[in-house]
Structure formats: structure tokens, C-alpha cells
Scaffold this motif. Structure first.
Motif, PDB file in Angstrom:
ATOM      1  N   HIS A 128      -6.293 106.057  83.866  1.00  0.00           N
ATOM      2  CA  HIS A 128      -5.957 105.204  85.010  1.00  0.00           C
ATOM      3  C   HIS A 128      -7.196 104.616  85.676  1.00  0.00           C
ATOM      4  CE1 HIS A 128      -6.614 109.117  87.033  1.00  0.00           C
ATOM      5  NE2 HIS A 128      -6.886 108.414  88.116  1.00  0.00           N
ATOM      6  N   ARG A 129      -8.384 104.938  85.158  1.00  0.00           N
ATOM      7  CA  ARG A 129      -9.592 104.239  85.590  1.00  0.00           C
ATOM      8  C   ARG A 129      -9.822 102.986  84.755  1.00  0.00           C
ATOM      9  NH1 ARG A 129     -11.469 109.857  85.823  1.00  0.00           N
ATOM     10  NH2 ARG A 129     -11.201 110.505  87.988  1.00  0.00           N
ATOM     11  N   VAL A 130      -8.935 102.767  83.778  1.00  0.00           N
ATOM     12  CA  VAL A 130      -8.998 101.565  82.937  1.00  0.00           C
ATOM     13  C   VAL A 130      -7.793 100.663  83.180  1.00  0.00           C
ATOM     14  CG1 VAL A 130      -9.079 100.705  80.561  1.00  0.00           C
ATOM     15  CG2 VAL A 130     -10.323 102.796  81.176  1.00  0.00           C
ATOM     16  N   PHE A 131      -6.598 101.247  83.232  1.00  0.00           N
ATOM     17  CA  PHE A 131      -5.371 100.456  83.401  1.00  0.00           C
ATOM     18  C   PHE A 131      -4.353 101.269  84.202  1.00  0.00           C
ATOM     19  CE2 PHE A 131      -5.294 102.657  79.304  1.00  0.00           C
ATOM     20  CZ  PHE A 131      -4.069 103.316  79.315  1.00  0.00           C
ATOM     21  N   PRO A 132      -3.446 100.622  84.922  1.00  0.00           N
ATOM     22  CA  PRO A 132      -2.393 101.342  85.641  1.00  0.00           C
ATOM     23  C   PRO A 132      -1.483 102.061  84.649  1.00  0.00           C
ATOM     24  CG  PRO A 132      -2.531  99.048  86.358  1.00  0.00           C
ATOM     25  CD  PRO A 132      -3.350  99.170  85.109  1.00  0.00           C
ATOM     26  N   ALA A 133      -1.094 103.293  84.997  1.00  0.00           N
ATOM     27  CA  ALA A 133      -0.356 104.094  84.019  1.00  0.00           C
ATOM     28  C   ALA A 133       0.344 105.254  84.702  1.00  0.00           C
ATOM     29  CB  ALA A 133      -1.322 104.635  82.960  1.00  0.00           C
ATOM     30  N   ASN A 134       1.255 105.842  83.982  1.00  0.00           N
ATOM     31  CA  ASN A 134       1.767 107.171  84.325  1.00  0.00           C
ATOM     32  C   ASN A 134       0.890 108.129  83.519  1.00  0.00           C
ATOM     33  OD1 ASN A 134       3.493 108.858  85.751  1.00  0.00           O
ATOM     34  ND2 ASN A 134       4.937 109.017  84.067  1.00  0.00           N
ATOM     35  N   ASP A 135      -0.235 108.513  84.119  1.00  0.00           N
ATOM     36  CA  ASP A 135      -1.355 109.081  83.366  1.00  0.00           C
ATOM     37  C   ASP A 135      -1.206 110.591  83.181  1.00  0.00           C
ATOM     38  OD1 ASP A 135      -3.737 109.262  82.042  1.00  0.00           O
ATOM     39  OD2 ASP A 135      -5.018 108.905  83.792  1.00  0.00           O
ATOM     40  N   ASP A 163      10.356 107.036  83.286  1.00  0.00           N
ATOM     41  CA  ASP A 163       9.792 107.388  81.985  1.00  0.00           C
ATOM     42  C   ASP A 163       9.277 106.108  81.348  1.00  0.00           C
ATOM     43  OD1 ASP A 163       9.246 108.651  79.506  1.00  0.00           O
ATOM     44  OD2 ASP A 163      11.202 108.065  78.749  1.00  0.00           O
ATOM     45  N   VAL A 164       7.981 106.064  81.030  1.00  0.00           N
ATOM     46  CA  VAL A 164       7.413 104.868  80.410  1.00  0.00           C
ATOM     47  C   VAL A 164       7.802 104.818  78.936  1.00  0.00           C
ATOM     48  CG1 VAL A 164       5.290 103.629  79.834  1.00  0.00           C
ATOM     49  CG2 VAL A 164       5.488 104.800  82.031  1.00  0.00           C
ATOM     50  N   LEU A 165       8.251 103.651  78.508  1.00  0.00           N
ATOM     51  CA  LEU A 165       8.597 103.432  77.102  1.00  0.00           C
ATOM     52  C   LEU A 165       7.471 102.729  76.356  1.00  0.00           C
ATOM     53  CD1 LEU A 165      12.265 102.213  77.678  1.00  0.00           C
ATOM     54  CD2 LEU A 165      11.459 104.548  77.285  1.00  0.00           C
ATOM     55  N   SER A 166       6.824 101.764  77.026  1.00  0.00           N
ATOM     56  CA  SER A 166       5.737 101.044  76.348  1.00  0.00           C
ATOM     57  C   SER A 166       4.781 100.430  77.353  1.00  0.00           C
ATOM     58  CB  SER A 166       6.305  99.939  75.442  1.00  0.00           C
ATOM     59  OG  SER A 166       6.894  98.913  76.230  1.00  0.00           O
ATOM     60  N   ALA A 175      15.543 108.435  88.333  1.00  0.00           N
ATOM     61  CA  ALA A 175      16.078 108.735  89.663  1.00  0.00           C
ATOM     62  C   ALA A 175      16.095 107.434  90.452  1.00  0.00           C
ATOM     63  CB  ALA A 175      15.207 109.780  90.365  1.00  0.00           C
ATOM     64  N   PRO A 176      16.907 107.349  91.508  1.00  0.00           N
ATOM     65  CA  PRO A 176      16.857 106.159  92.367  1.00  0.00           C
ATOM     66  C   PRO A 176      15.477 106.049  93.013  1.00  0.00           C
ATOM     67  CG  PRO A 176      18.798 107.504  92.848  1.00  0.00           C
ATOM     68  CD  PRO A 176      17.914 108.331  91.978  1.00  0.00           C
ATOM     69  N   LEU A 177      14.952 104.819  93.071  1.00  0.00           N
ATOM     70  CA  LEU A 177      13.594 104.622  93.577  1.00  0.00           C
ATOM     71  C   LEU A 177      13.549 103.491  94.596  1.00  0.00           C
ATOM     72  CD1 LEU A 177      11.521 104.861  90.252  1.00  0.00           C
ATOM     73  CD2 LEU A 177      11.703 106.607  92.027  1.00  0.00           C
ATOM     74  N   GLU A 178      13.120 103.804  95.801  1.00  0.00           N
ATOM     75  CA  GLU A 178      12.803 102.778  96.792  1.00  0.00           C
ATOM     76  C   GLU A 178      11.417 102.193  96.520  1.00  0.00           C
ATOM     77  OE1 GLU A 178      14.688 101.671  99.113  1.00  0.00           O
ATOM     78  OE2 GLU A 178      16.274 103.155  99.392  1.00  0.00           O
ATOM     79  N   HIS A 179      10.557 103.013  95.961  1.00  0.00           N
ATOM     80  CA  HIS A 179       9.230 102.585  95.566  1.00  0.00           C
ATOM     81  C   HIS A 179       8.825 103.427  94.360  1.00  0.00           C
ATOM     82  CE1 HIS A 179       8.502 106.009  98.287  1.00  0.00           C
ATOM     83  NE2 HIS A 179       7.466 106.259  97.513  1.00  0.00           N
ATOM     84  N   LEU A 180       7.854 102.959  93.626  1.00  0.00           N
ATOM     85  CA  LEU A 180       7.355 103.742  92.489  1.00  0.00           C
ATOM     86  C   LEU A 180       5.841 103.693  92.479  1.00  0.00           C
ATOM     87  CD1 LEU A 180       6.479 101.581  90.036  1.00  0.00           C
ATOM     88  CD2 LEU A 180       8.948 101.379  89.851  1.00  0.00           C
ATOM     89  N   ASN A 181       5.277 104.744  91.921  1.00  0.00           N
ATOM     90  CA  ASN A 181       3.819 104.887  91.899  1.00  0.00           C
ATOM     91  C   ASN A 181       3.285 104.803  90.482  1.00  0.00           C
ATOM     92  OD1 ASN A 181       4.427 105.699  94.572  1.00  0.00           O
ATOM     93  ND2 ASN A 181       2.598 106.989  94.637  1.00  0.00           N
ATOM     94  N   LEU A 182       2.101 104.220  90.363  1.00  0.00           N
ATOM     95  CA  LEU A 182       1.320 104.275  89.135  1.00  0.00           C
ATOM     96  C   LEU A 182      -0.029 104.890  89.476  1.00  0.00           C
ATOM     97  CD1 LEU A 182       1.971 100.679  87.748  1.00  0.00           C
ATOM     98  CD2 LEU A 182       2.956 102.799  86.865  1.00  0.00           C
ATOM     99  N   ASP A 183      -0.613 105.603  88.533  1.00  0.00           N
ATOM    100  CA  ASP A 183      -1.985 106.070  88.680  1.00  0.00           C
ATOM    101  C   ASP A 183      -2.903 104.886  88.376  1.00  0.00           C
ATOM    102  OD1 ASP A 183      -1.309 108.924  89.039  1.00  0.00           O
ATOM    103  OD2 ASP A 183      -0.630 108.778  86.965  1.00  0.00           O
ATOM    104  N   PHE A 184      -3.826 104.587  89.297  1.00  0.00           N
ATOM    105  CA  PHE A 184      -4.780 103.513  89.029  1.00  0.00           C
ATOM    106  C   PHE A 184      -5.960 103.623  89.981  1.00  0.00           C
ATOM    107  CE2 PHE A 184      -6.221  98.937  89.263  1.00  0.00           C
ATOM    108  CZ  PHE A 184      -6.819  98.952  88.009  1.00  0.00           C
ATOM    109  N   ALA A 185      -7.159 103.465  89.443  1.00  0.00           N
ATOM    110  CA  ALA A 185      -8.388 103.455  90.230  1.00  0.00           C
ATOM    111  C   ALA A 185      -9.412 102.626  89.460  1.00  0.00           C
ATOM    112  CB  ALA A 185      -8.910 104.875  90.443  1.00  0.00           C
ATOM    113  N   ARG A 186     -10.477 102.263  90.134  1.00  0.00           N
ATOM    114  CA  ARG A 186     -11.594 101.528  89.553  1.00  0.00           C
ATOM    115  C   ARG A 186     -11.174 100.137  89.064  1.00  0.00           C
ATOM    116  NH1 ARG A 186     -15.119 104.799  85.382  1.00  0.00           N
ATOM    117  NH2 ARG A 186     -15.208 106.290  87.111  1.00  0.00           N
ATOM    118  N   GLY A 187     -10.431  99.437  89.903  1.00  0.00           N
ATOM    119  CA  GLY A 187     -10.033  98.067  89.627  1.00  0.00           C
ATOM    120  C   GLY A 187      -9.370  97.488  90.860  1.00  0.00           C
ATOM    121  N   THR A 188      -9.250  96.157  90.889  1.00  0.00           N
ATOM    122  CA  THR A 188      -8.618  95.464  92.011  1.00  0.00           C
ATOM    123  C   THR A 188      -7.323  94.833  91.545  1.00  0.00           C
ATOM    124  OG1 THR A 188     -10.773  94.995  93.000  1.00  0.00           O
ATOM    125  CG2 THR A 188      -8.911  93.654  93.735  1.00  0.00           C
ATOM    126  N   VAL A 189      -6.241  95.100  92.269  1.00  0.00           N
ATOM    127  CA  VAL A 189      -4.932  94.548  91.938  1.00  0.00           C
ATOM    128  C   VAL A 189      -4.734  93.248  92.710  1.00  0.00           C
ATOM    129  CG1 VAL A 189      -2.441  94.935  92.011  1.00  0.00           C
ATOM    130  CG2 VAL A 189      -3.986  96.835  91.487  1.00  0.00           C
TER     131      VAL A 189
END
Length: 497
Positions: A160-167, A47-50, A77-91
Motif C-alpha cells: 500500500h506504499r505503492v498502490f491502494p489495496a486491501n493489503d 473481498d477484492v477480486l482483481s 457487509a453493508p457499507l456506508e464507507h469503505l477503506n483502502l490501505d494507502f500511503a506514500r502517494g497523493t490521491v
């Protein structure tokens, strides 16, 4: 130390439990929370807080912005990995709790592998260094180029085409924006100013929200803009952002906002946020958008011939009403969109009735006549058809506008104006700063009315044909002949005659 038999059993049990948990974790890859209309949006397990988003704009709309997005969240929940929505940018790099983390991109997901497994119910900080690309298919949302800079239009699935997020609007959070731009530009974002720093020919502007916000409602404006300030009800700061050359021409429209705020407060109670205003952008999107505390409007709505004054004002009220319905109270799923657009259309129509003698009953009768065709073309109000993958904005069909306002009209006819007004005020008060579902609206309506309205509202919200209108048994809905034309975007209706 050699394991005793008891220790051995305990160790084997712990190993088996860990294996079972690992087996239930999703394999690395694109995820989603299973929204019926946008199944790949959102991500489970936290759950994103900020959000703290730093953007550097170099002065041109074809050059990617440099960005750092920092997300404070809490695992669910326990997480081995986590996902963010993100496109249209290079990490370029990712950190989790200050340590370098592995990452990969697949589809429109950024897949992050923390240095160690994250247990449930712990805080986690994710820092992503990336670019934010304003080019591409601007019709799909995200950054919108203007004549002098950029603005955002993130509804429904484009933040998520602007910034990584839980969109997804079910996961609201607080936002801080730090935007650096050359000195000739003015930057305004959702929330209130929280500092400005000049350095080496550029300025860094900081804004912070005082209330949680859905990602789709984020707004950043970068341009050669004038910021016009006035005062709304109860001392509310009102700021408008307009092209410098248009400030005098737009002022007669902008000065109407305080009275519109006062009118809305008389309908549903206190304005829910820390500020409000209009961002008037010199761009062509085909729609207006209720970005939180700073609604986005096309310049042409106010300057192009052919829009009567009453119509322009009613669209202004539509976006203002969204600050209560859709922004303060956000939809839990995108199938609950009717709660946003139906209510905004309802108050738009009520305002036109009171201020321009445009009868609400006539508008609702016309909507009723077309309702069966709208339902056939786009699904019922609370179960809209899935938008086409290459045209997500097609979700915004007539059935979620006047077709959903018609549901509210039927409800008021059924329970009476006094109970209906009490329901509206209670709804925005009870769910302020949260998200809510259609089922909760039905439950609250039943409680306010003192009787179970489930069957009544189910027909109006989920039926493929339109139920009889209470108080108007003579109203008829024409049989659908062909698909209704869709509007150009989330808000703008065709020009009235």
C-alpha cells in the motif's frame, strides 16, 4: 398516501433496523482486520477480486509515478464507507461504480464514502487516481530504487506504499499491470505479457496474472534490462530479468533454474503458476524476496566473493520453494508466517544436503541447540513476537527460518518420511491459489498420519521451550543467554564460513 397503521409499523420497523445496522458500522477512520501482528492491515466489508494498476514512470527515481488503480470487489457487509490501505502517494480523485466519491486520508488509510450506501453481496468497482512516490524510507519497503530504475519489495506491509489495496495476504486477487516508461527502459511484471504499445517516445507494457496473488507478492521491474528466456519442466516459460551489462556473468547461475524447478516438482508436485524466473536487481536490500512468478534477488548474491556456489543455489531454491509455500498457499494471518519460511528453509536445506553434501540432520541439530534462545528472543514459531513499529522486517527472525524448519523435521521424525511427503503434496494441492492457517495444517497432518497430532504440534509451534526431538532424546537446547542477533532481512542468512 397516508400511512395505515400496518404500514406505519412496517416503516418504524425498517427505520429501527436501519438505525441498528448503522450503529454497528465502524466510524470513518483507519480500520484493520485485526491481524495480531499487523492490526491496521486489511479492511473489513469487502473481498477484492482483481486489481488493474496503471503506472507511468517518467524516467527518474525521485519523481512520483502517475497512477490509476481500479479495484473490482464484492461487498461482504453493508457499507456506508469503505477503506483502502494507502500511503506514500497523493490521491486526486476516487470513483465508485463510475460516480465521483468523497474521500479522505487518515494514517495509512484512504477512506472512501460512496455516493450511496453499498448493500452486502454486490459487486463494486473503485477507481483511484493517485501518484506513487518511490522516495522516502526505502527500508520500509514498497518501491526499491535500483541502479537503473525501480523494483518492488512489498513484504510484509508495504504494497500500500505503492498502490491502494486491501493489503493483507488473506485477500488474494488477480492483477493486471499497465506500465508506461520511456523507450530506453524495459518493464517486466508478475504474470505473463498481455500486450505492448509504443507511443510518443514511450512504451506501455501490460502483464496479467493467471492466478490470484497476495498484494505483498506483486512485482514490477523498470530498468535497462535484458530479458533472458528458457524452458522449464513441461514447457514452462522461464524468463529472467537482469541488468544488460551482467547477462553473461549471471547466465551460469540462471541456467540452473529449470533443474531446480524439476527438483522441487519431485518433492511436492507440479509448479503452481504460469511462469517463473529471477529478477536480479542492482540494489542493496539485504534480502531476497519471493515475489510471485518473478523472485527478487540482489545482484551481489551472484557477483560478490565469499558466497559458495552451494549456498547461492540453496537460496535460489528457498525463493523457488516459496512459490508453493507462501505464494500459491498464502498465510491466512501473519502469525502463520512459519508455514512460508519454515517450508522454504526446509527445501533449501534438503537441496543442500542432496547437491552439496550438507547434512540435514546436522543443520537441524544445530538449530535445536539454539531453538530455546530463538524462542526467547522472538517468540515460538506460530506465535512470533510483534515486530517493532519502526522496523517491521524484524518479524523475520531466526525462529521463523531454521526454527520453523525444525518443526517440520520433528514432524517427519514423528510420522515417518512417507507420510510427511504425502502431507506436503496434499497441502499444496488442497490449498492451491488460497490461504490457509496453522490449524488447518495441524488438522491435515493428523488426517494423513491417522492420529491426532494437535498436542504434539502445539508444543512445537506454540511452546516457549523446545520439546524433545523424536528419535533424538540426546539433543539439548542451550538455555538462552541473550537475544539472538536478527537477520538483515526476510531471506539472506549470514555468509557461511
Amino acid at each position: 398516501m397516508p400511512l395505515t397503521s400496518r404500514r406505519l409499523r412496517a416503516a418504524l420497523l425498517a427505520t429501527a433496523s436501519a438505525t441498528l445496522v448503522a450503529a454497528t458500522l465502524p466510524a470513518p477512520g483507519p480500520l484493520g482486520i485485526g491481524d495480531r501482528l499487523f492490526p491496521h492491515l486489511g479492511n473489513p466489508g469487502y473481498d477484492v477480486l482483481s486489481y488493474d494498476i496503471a503506472l507511468t514512470y517518467h524516467g527518474g527515481n525521485t519523481e512520483p509515478l502517475d497512477a490509476v488503480t481500479t479495484i473490482d470487489a464484492r461487498t461482504t457487509a453493508p457499507l456506508e464507507h469503505l477503506n483502502l490501505d494507502f500511503a506514500r502517494g497523493t490521491v486526486s480523485s476516487v470513483e465508485v461504480d463510475g460516480s465521483s466519491a468523497g474521500f479522505a486520508t487518515e494514517g495509512e488509510d484512504l477512506i472512501i464514502r460512496p455516493p450511496a450506501r453499498l448493500p452486502a453481496h454486490v459487486p463494486v468497482r473503485i477507481t483511484v487516481r493517485h501518484t506513487s512516490d518511490p522516495t522516502g524510507d526505502t527500508g520500509s519497503g514498497g518501491w526499491v530504487p535500483t541502479a537503473d530504475g525501480l523494483a518492488m519489495a512489498n513484504q510484509t506491509d508495504a504494497a500500500h506504499r505503492v498502490f491502494p489495496a486491501n493489503d493483507h495476504p488473506s485477500d488474494k486477487a488477480y492483477f493486471t499491470f499497465h506500465v508506461t516508461a520511456p523507450e530506453k527502459f524495459t518493464v517486466v511484471a508478475g504474470g505473463l505479457p498481455a500486450g505492448k504499445r509504443r507511443h510518443a517516445g514511450a512504451t506501455t507494457w501490460t502483464y496479467r496474472t493467471a492466478h490470484p496473488m497476495a498484494t505483498e507478492l506483486a512485482q514490477v521491474s523498470i530498468g535497462r534490462s535484458a530479458v533472458l528466456r528458457r524452458t522449464g519442466p513441461h514447457g514452462l516459460p522461464v524468463r529472467d530479468v537482469v541488468p544488460v551489462a551482467d547477462r553473461d556473468e549471471l547466465e551460469p547461475w540462471l541456467r540452473r533454474t529449470p533443474d531446480q524447478l524439476a527438483w522441487m516438482e519431485r518433492q511436492v508436485g507440479p509448479y503452481p503458476f504460469e511462469t517463473y524466473g529471477l529478477l536480479v536487481a542492482d540494489t542493496e536490500t539485504g534480502f531476497e524476496l519471493e515475489t510471485q512468478t518473478l523472485s527478487l534477488f540482489e545482484r551481489s548474491l551472484f557477483t560478490e566473493a565469499g558466497y559458495p556456489a552451494w549456498y547461492v543455489e540453496s537460496i535460489m531454491v528457498h525463493e523457488l520453494a516459496h512459490q508453493w509455500f507462501g505464494n500459491s498457499v498464502s498465510p491466512r494471518t501473519w502469525s502463520d508466517l512459519w508455514l512460508n519460511e519454515g517450508h522454504a528453509t526446509w527445501y533449501e536445506a534438503r537441496y543442500a544436503e542432496e547437491h552439496a553434501r550438507k547434512p540435514l540432520e546436522r543443520r537441524m541439530r544445530e538449530a535445536y541447540a539454539r531453538s530455546d534462545a530463538w524462542r526467547a528472543a522472538g517468540g515460538p514459531p506460530a506465535r512470533p513476537d510483534v515486530p517493532s513499529p519502526d522496523h517491521k522486517i524484524s518479524l523475520f527472525r531466526p525462529v521463523v527460518y531454521d526454527g520453523s524448519a525444525l518443526v517440520l523435521y520433528a514432524l517427519r521424525q514423528e510420522i515417518g518420511a512417507e507420510a510427511f511427503d504425502r502431507l506436503e503434496r496434499t497441502w499444496v494441492r488442497a490449498h492451491r491459489d488460497g490461504s490457509a492457517t496453522t490449524d488447518r495444517f495441524t488438522a491435515l497432518a493428523s488426517r494423513v498420519a491417522g492420529r491426532d497430532l494437535t498436542a504434539f504440534l502445539d508444543g512445537w509451534l506454540y511452546g516457549r521451550t523446545t520439546p524433545p526431538m523424536p528419535g533424538h532424546p540426546e539433543w539439548r537446547s542451550a538455555a538462552p543467554r541473550s537475544a539472538e542477533p536478527e537477520p538483515r532481512g526476510p531471506v539472506r542468512a549470514p555468509k557461511p564460513a
